[in-house]
Motif scaffolding. Structure first.
Motif, PDB file in Angstrom:
ATOM      1  N   MET A  43      25.462  37.509  32.277  1.00  0.00           N
ATOM      2  CA  MET A  43      24.586  37.179  31.135  1.00  0.00           C
ATOM      3  C   MET A  43      25.416  36.577  29.999  1.00  0.00           C
ATOM      4  N   ASN A  44      24.991  35.400  29.512  1.00  0.00           N
ATOM      5  CA  ASN A  44      25.630  34.773  28.345  1.00  0.00           C
ATOM      6  C   ASN A  44      24.701  34.933  27.152  1.00  0.00           C
ATOM      7  N   ILE A  45      25.193  35.537  26.082  1.00  0.00           N
ATOM      8  CA  ILE A  45      24.324  35.753  24.918  1.00  0.00           C
ATOM      9  C   ILE A  45      24.942  35.114  23.673  1.00  0.00           C
ATOM     10  N   ILE A  46      24.164  34.252  23.013  1.00  0.00           N
ATOM     11  CA  ILE A  46      24.589  33.726  21.715  1.00  0.00           C
ATOM     12  C   ILE A  46      24.077  34.674  20.638  1.00  0.00           C
ATOM     13  N   VAL A  47      25.007  35.147  19.802  1.00  0.00           N
ATOM     14  CA  VAL A  47      24.654  36.018  18.677  1.00  0.00           C
ATOM     15  C   VAL A  47      24.969  35.240  17.404  1.00  0.00           C
ATOM     16  N   VAL A 102      16.114  25.052  14.454  1.00  0.00           N
ATOM     17  CA  VAL A 102      17.152  24.404  15.278  1.00  0.00           C
ATOM     18  C   VAL A 102      17.491  25.281  16.487  1.00  0.00           C
ATOM     19  N   MET A 103      17.673  26.586  16.240  1.00  0.00           N
ATOM     20  CA  MET A 103      18.027  27.487  17.349  1.00  0.00           C
ATOM     21  C   MET A 103      16.919  27.492  18.409  1.00  0.00           C
ATOM     22  N   MET A 104      15.675  27.505  17.965  1.00  0.00           N
ATOM     23  CA  MET A 104      14.569  27.561  18.940  1.00  0.00           C
ATOM     24  C   MET A 104      14.383  26.208  19.641  1.00  0.00           C
ATOM     25  N   ASP A 105      14.641  25.106  18.922  1.00  0.00           N
ATOM     26  CA  ASP A 105      14.553  23.790  19.581  1.00  0.00           C
ATOM     27  C   ASP A 105      15.590  23.692  20.698  1.00  0.00           C
ATOM     28  N   PRO A 143      23.436  29.484  27.494  1.00  0.00           N
ATOM     29  CA  PRO A 143      23.103  30.893  27.192  1.00  0.00           C
ATOM     30  C   PRO A 143      21.815  31.346  27.877  1.00  0.00           C
ATOM     31  N   ASP A 144      21.812  32.629  28.262  1.00  0.00           N
ATOM     32  CA  ASP A 144      20.588  33.238  28.804  1.00  0.00           C
ATOM     33  C   ASP A 144      19.707  33.761  27.677  1.00  0.00           C
ATOM     34  N   MET A 145      20.376  34.158  26.602  1.00  0.00           N
ATOM     35  CA  MET A 145      19.624  34.737  25.471  1.00  0.00           C
ATOM     36  C   MET A 145      20.252  34.300  24.157  1.00  0.00           C
ATOM     37  N   VAL A 146      19.402  34.277  23.122  1.00  0.00           N
ATOM     38  CA  VAL A 146      19.889  34.091  21.746  1.00  0.00           C
ATOM     39  C   VAL A 146      19.358  35.255  20.924  1.00  0.00           C
ATOM     40  N   VAL A 147      20.253  35.873  20.147  1.00  0.00           N
ATOM     41  CA  VAL A 147      19.819  36.884  19.189  1.00  0.00           C
ATOM     42  C   VAL A 147      20.180  36.349  17.808  1.00  0.00           C
ATOM     43  N   ASN A 148      19.155  36.045  17.012  1.00  0.00           N
ATOM     44  CA  ASN A 148      19.384  35.334  15.751  1.00  0.00           C
ATOM     45  C   ASN A 148      19.417  36.286  14.549  1.00  0.00           C
ATOM     46  N   PHE A 149      20.644  36.625  14.138  1.00  0.00           N
ATOM     47  CA  PHE A 149      20.839  37.434  12.932  1.00  0.00           C
ATOM     48  C   PHE A 149      21.093  36.553  11.707  1.00  0.00           C
TER      49      PHE A 149
END
Ligand code: NAD
Ligand code: DAU
Length: 339
Positions: free
Chosen positions: A1-5, A107-110, A75-81
């Motif tokens: 799993m690749n996650i962008i935080v 931008v992150m969602m696009d 990435p498989d997931m993005v968690v936007n803090f």
């Protein structure tokens, strides 16, 4: 799993990165943070030694850089803090709050739409519900409570929440949103109530309480927030909002008195100052949904969490003393000088 935080060099994002690296040693975590005044690379010192971790100094509003990163990392997931997070600063200068929360989130969602994603998670706040009266302790925020914001900060967060839900409905983006109450714990930036009071008390400086100190916040130890997000991104239902809070309501003045007591400092340091404009009276979360659906419950009691937090600030003086010795001095003078 690749996650962008995103926003991982700030308070909650960094705690989340450490939580995830520890719990899921096989996951790759990519932190995207442009290092505003609130972002601090020294916070990620230990993470940077981990081969499963990558830090990218990128602004979430920078479409080209974000798209490039998605092409590289898949990435498989993005968690936007990532967000501007301090209410007082939003009252002074709303623009950057809107820019980051609205344009950055878009931008992150696009990027997620363009390259595909298993989950986009938006880290939101209980402040989107506005506030509750002090004389109605029976009232709590549920996920159905209407959005009714008070500050430019909370309005920017509510705007982002609506945008996230619209991307789900219009484009079918697999999103979730969490709305959490006030966090406390390690790496909390010293402009916020708890770390500010700890730092001032240790220096025998006045403890500036806004108004009468009767405003109520619902405090949650940061690790419990990280645990809740972990459950939501893995098991939460797509398109849903989850409230997070631990039924731990406290008046500001009682928090400050607790800090004085723990540090052996006199309550005479407490100074009542001009109130915050539009100051929300009370926040209180009803966490029934996340408890029933995902089995989440907070683990750390306030009496234990505040002791751990104070001890962390005593053990990590260099971290916060470096912060408060720089640009922060000007901020402090401006906000508290003639208050
Ligand atoms: P913080 O201010 O400590 O950290 C924010 C981080 O985001 C910083 O590292 C900053 O450099 C980064 N950032 C800001 N703008 C950016 C941009 N345009 N591009 C890339 N990075 C950027 O904030 P925090 O207290 O850790 O809050 C994190 C998130 O959680 C925020 O979205 C906030 O609204 C939300 N939240 C906070 C609390 C709380 O009690 N602190 C409670 C509920 C929700
Ligand atoms: O509820 C979640 C929110 O909690 C998050 O969305 C925000 O990002 C986070 O900053 C926090 O907002 P608050 O405004 O509640 O937090 P803050 O620490 O700024 O203030 C907590 C309370 O203490 C609030 O009633 C204002 C008061 N206060 C704050 C400061 C900094 C004081 O009395 N004196 C102070 O010097």
């Amino acid at each position: 799993m690749n996650i962008i935080v995103t926003g991982g060099a700030g308070f909650i994002g960094s705690n989340f990165i450490y939580y995830m690296l520890n719990k899921y040693p096989d996951y790759r975590i990519i932190c995207v943070d442009c290092l505003t005044y609130a972002g601090n690379l020294s916070t990620l010192k230990e993470a940077l030694k981990n081969p499963k971790f990558r830090f990218c100094k990128v602004d979430i509003r920078d479409r080209k850089a974000i798209y490039n990163l998605f092409e590289e990392e898949h990435p498989d997931m993005v968690v936007n803090f990532a967000a501007e997070s301090h209410v007082d600063r939003s009252i002074e200068n709303p623009k950057v709050f809107l820019d980051t929360s609205i344009n950055g989130t878009a931008v992150m969602m696009d990027a997620c739409r363009k390259y595909g994603i298993k989950r986009y998670h938006q880290v939101s706040t209980d402040e989107v519900y506005g506030d509750l009266p002090l004389d109605r302790p029976d009232l709590f925020f549920t996920e159905e409570t209407p959005l009714y914001t008070s500050s430019p900060y909370s309005s920017s967060k509510a705007g982002a929440d609506l945008l996230v839900l619209s991307y789900h409905r219009t484009y079918g983006l697999p999103v979730t949103i969490s709305r959490c109450s006030n966090n406390y714990g390690p790496y909390h930036f010293p402009e916020k109530l708890i770390p500010l009071m700890i730092a001032n008390a240790l220096a025998d400086k006045p403890l500036p309480v806004y108004g009468k100190g009767e405003n109520v916040r619902d405090w949650l130890y940061v690790e419990d927030h990280c645990n809740a997000i972990d459950l939501i991104i893995h098991n939460g239902r797509v398109g849903e909002v989850y409230n997070i809070g631990g039924h731990n309501e406290m008046k500001n003045i009682d928090i400050v008195k607790t800090i004085c007591k723990e540090l052996g400092k006199s309550e005479k340091l407490i100074t009542y100052v001009t109130d915050r404009k539009g100051h929300d009276m009370r926040y209180a979360i009803d966490p029934t949904k996340i408890h029933n659906e995902l089995g989440w419950l907070p683990k750390t009691k306030f009496t234990e969490g505040i002791k751990k937090t104070i001890q962390w600030y005593l053990d990590n003086r260099e971290w916060w003393e470096t912060i408060i010795s720089g640009e922060y001095q000007k901020y402090y003078e401006k906000m508290y000088g003639n208050r």
